[in-house]
Enzyme design. Structure first.
Site, PDB file in Angstrom:
ATOM      1  N   ARG A 397      -8.242 -18.279 -19.488  1.00 53.76           N
ATOM      2  CA  ARG A 397      -9.204 -18.221 -18.081  1.00 53.76           C
ATOM      3  C   ARG A 397      -9.242 -16.800 -17.977  1.00 53.76           C
ATOM      4  NH1 ARG A 397      -8.252 -16.684 -12.562  1.00 53.76           N
ATOM      5  NH2 ARG A 397      -8.954 -18.291 -11.099  1.00 53.76           N
ATOM      6  N   CYS A 398      -8.592 -15.945 -18.470  1.00 56.41           N
ATOM      7  CA  CYS A 398      -9.119 -14.262 -18.295  1.00 56.41           C
ATOM      8  C   CYS A 398     -10.417 -14.069 -18.946  1.00 56.41           C
ATOM      9  CB  CYS A 398      -8.244 -13.357 -19.166  1.00 56.41           C
ATOM     10  SG  CYS A 398      -6.521 -13.223 -18.265  1.00 56.41           S
ATOM     11  N   MET A 399     -10.572 -14.856 -20.259  1.00 59.70           N
ATOM     12  CA  MET A 399     -11.775 -14.577 -21.006  1.00 59.70           C
ATOM     13  C   MET A 399     -13.044 -15.487 -20.604  1.00 59.70           C
ATOM     14  SD  MET A 399     -10.382 -14.324 -24.917  1.00 59.70           S
ATOM     15  CE  MET A 399      -9.802 -16.228 -24.860  1.00 59.70           C
TER      16      MET A 399
END
Length: 408
Positions: A397-399
């Site tokens: 999700r962060c990426m």
């Protein structure tokens, strides 16, 4: 293309990534803490892992676009825009960049290819590349030729944080750390000047606003409900300002914002490191936050009151169920009931899933206990390698920065 994201789980149609670049190879042990890394990733393997991530997305019918390409396409529109970007970038790059402003400006302007220019601003510029002597003799004698005049930006592959898609608009964020603050410059230029986005995006927050907020803390729960984490990197004041602007927008469908107060520590730096949605009625969660979590509900105020804020007393599953119109919400514990496994897999982003359709998520393969529990709860799990990418403390999700999701 216009931004359209009204949930965390609607089928993902278009997403923005940044392929890790040579900015990662500028990390050295003495600078890790300042540049927000715990270790030095091996770039060759990190790129291979990231390419697998992109291939999984493409294999699921998702259009993948890259930050560096969108930015290059933006700058290619005019020499004036290109120079404006370079000057703005230098102004925000610290005292050494300002000291060497003129040679740095000439160095960057001499890079003819727009994408090469963009990548160079990400990688950084060292003193020996400028080929100047005598401009600042004490700096040059007391320092080293390989010192950075323009710092690298190694956190860029976490594209979720610099801005967040909210409905048809965005929060263009003021990053918590000075190290990451320049990341949102790219988003600003793309959103304001890229031919596919210019004039189509509403801004609910500005990078010039005084309070820090980051995209990892912003979750679109439904067309009507937004969740925002009060965290190490997002302040209550920023959430209030974001809420006021959303509620002032008559075209916005959001009428409720849930502010979730999570522990202010690096392991839980953003809400999405401890809580992500994986299906209509299922969430992954790090169990350690359940007993300490405080939840506040923000809605539009009446009369002179800009906001109405109330603390909610029920447990998180009940609060989520009530706001999503569900009889029951299942919280899938990262690491299960094993405290050691839970802490280990949360540290390696076991709770940081990227939902690409209801009940279908991309996860790191190393979190095998959590992944197995997800499957037992009916979630389709698509695993990707993470030996090097996870060293940056961020998961799938962060990426990723979703730009378009289908409506539920």
């Amino acid at each position: 293309m216009s931004i359209h994201v009204t949930s965390e789980i609607g089928t993902l149609k278009r997403v923005m990534l940044h392929r890790p670049g040579t900015e990662l190879e500028q990390l050295v042990p003495r600078e890790l803490e300042r540049l927000l890394f715990d270790d030095i990733p091996y770039l060759k393997t990190a790129r291979r892992e990231h390419d697998i991530f992109a291939d999984i997305l493409k294999g699921q019918g998702v259009e993948v676009v890259y930050l560096e390409d969108l930015m290059a396409e933006t700058l290619e529109q005019s020499p004036e825009l290109r120079r404006e970007f370079i000057e703005a970038f230098i102004r925000e790059s610290g005292s050494m960049a300002l000291l060497y402003q003129e040679p740095l400006l000439g160095f960057l302007e001499a890079i003819e290819d727009a994408k090469e220019l963009v990548l160079k601003t990400m990688t950084g510029v060292r003193l020996d590349e400028l080929k100047v002597k005598g401009l600042s003799p004490l700096v040059e004698l007391a320092g080293t030729d390989d010192q950075f005049i323009l710092d690298p930006i190694p956190n860029l592959y976490f594209t979720r944080d610099p801005f967040a898609a909210i409905g048809h608009g965005v929060s263009l964020n003021r990053m918590f750390s000075q190290t990451r603050r320049r990341e949102s410059i790219y988003g600003k230029y793309i959103l304001e000047h890229h031919p596919e986005l210019s004039g189509k995006t509403r801004f609910y927050y500005s990078r010039e606003d005084p309070f820090s907020i980051e995209g990892g803390d912003i979750l679109n729960l439904s067309r009507r409900v937004l969740a925002v984490g009060i965290s190490q990197r997002t302040t209550p004041a920023a959430i209030e300002l974001l809420a006021q602007r959303i509620f002032e927008d008559e075209t916005a469908s959001i009428d409720t914002i849930l502010a979730l107060d999570i522990p202010n520590i690096r392991a839980f730096m953003h809400l999405d490191t401890v809580l992500t949605q994986v299906d209509h009625d299922k969430f992954t969660i790090h169990p350690e936050i359940l007993d300490s979590l405080r939840i506040y509900e923000l809605s539009k105020g009446e009369g002179k009151e800009k906001l109405h804020v109330a603390e909610l007393t029920g447990p998180l599953p009940a609060v989520l169920g009530a706001h999503l119109g569900l009889d029951r919400v299942t919280m899938i514990r990262c690491g299960g009931r094993d405290r050691i496994a839970s802490e280990r897999e949360q540290w390696n982003d076991g709770s940081n899933t990227l939902c690409i359709a209801p009940g279908k998520v991309i996860v790191y393969d190393r979190n095998y206990i959590t992944n197995s529990i997800l499957e037992r709860n009916g979630i389709e799990v698509l695993e990707m390698p993470s030996a090097e990418l996870s060293r940056g403390r961020g998961g799938p999700r962060c990426m990723s920065m979703p730009l378009i999701r289908e409506e539920l």
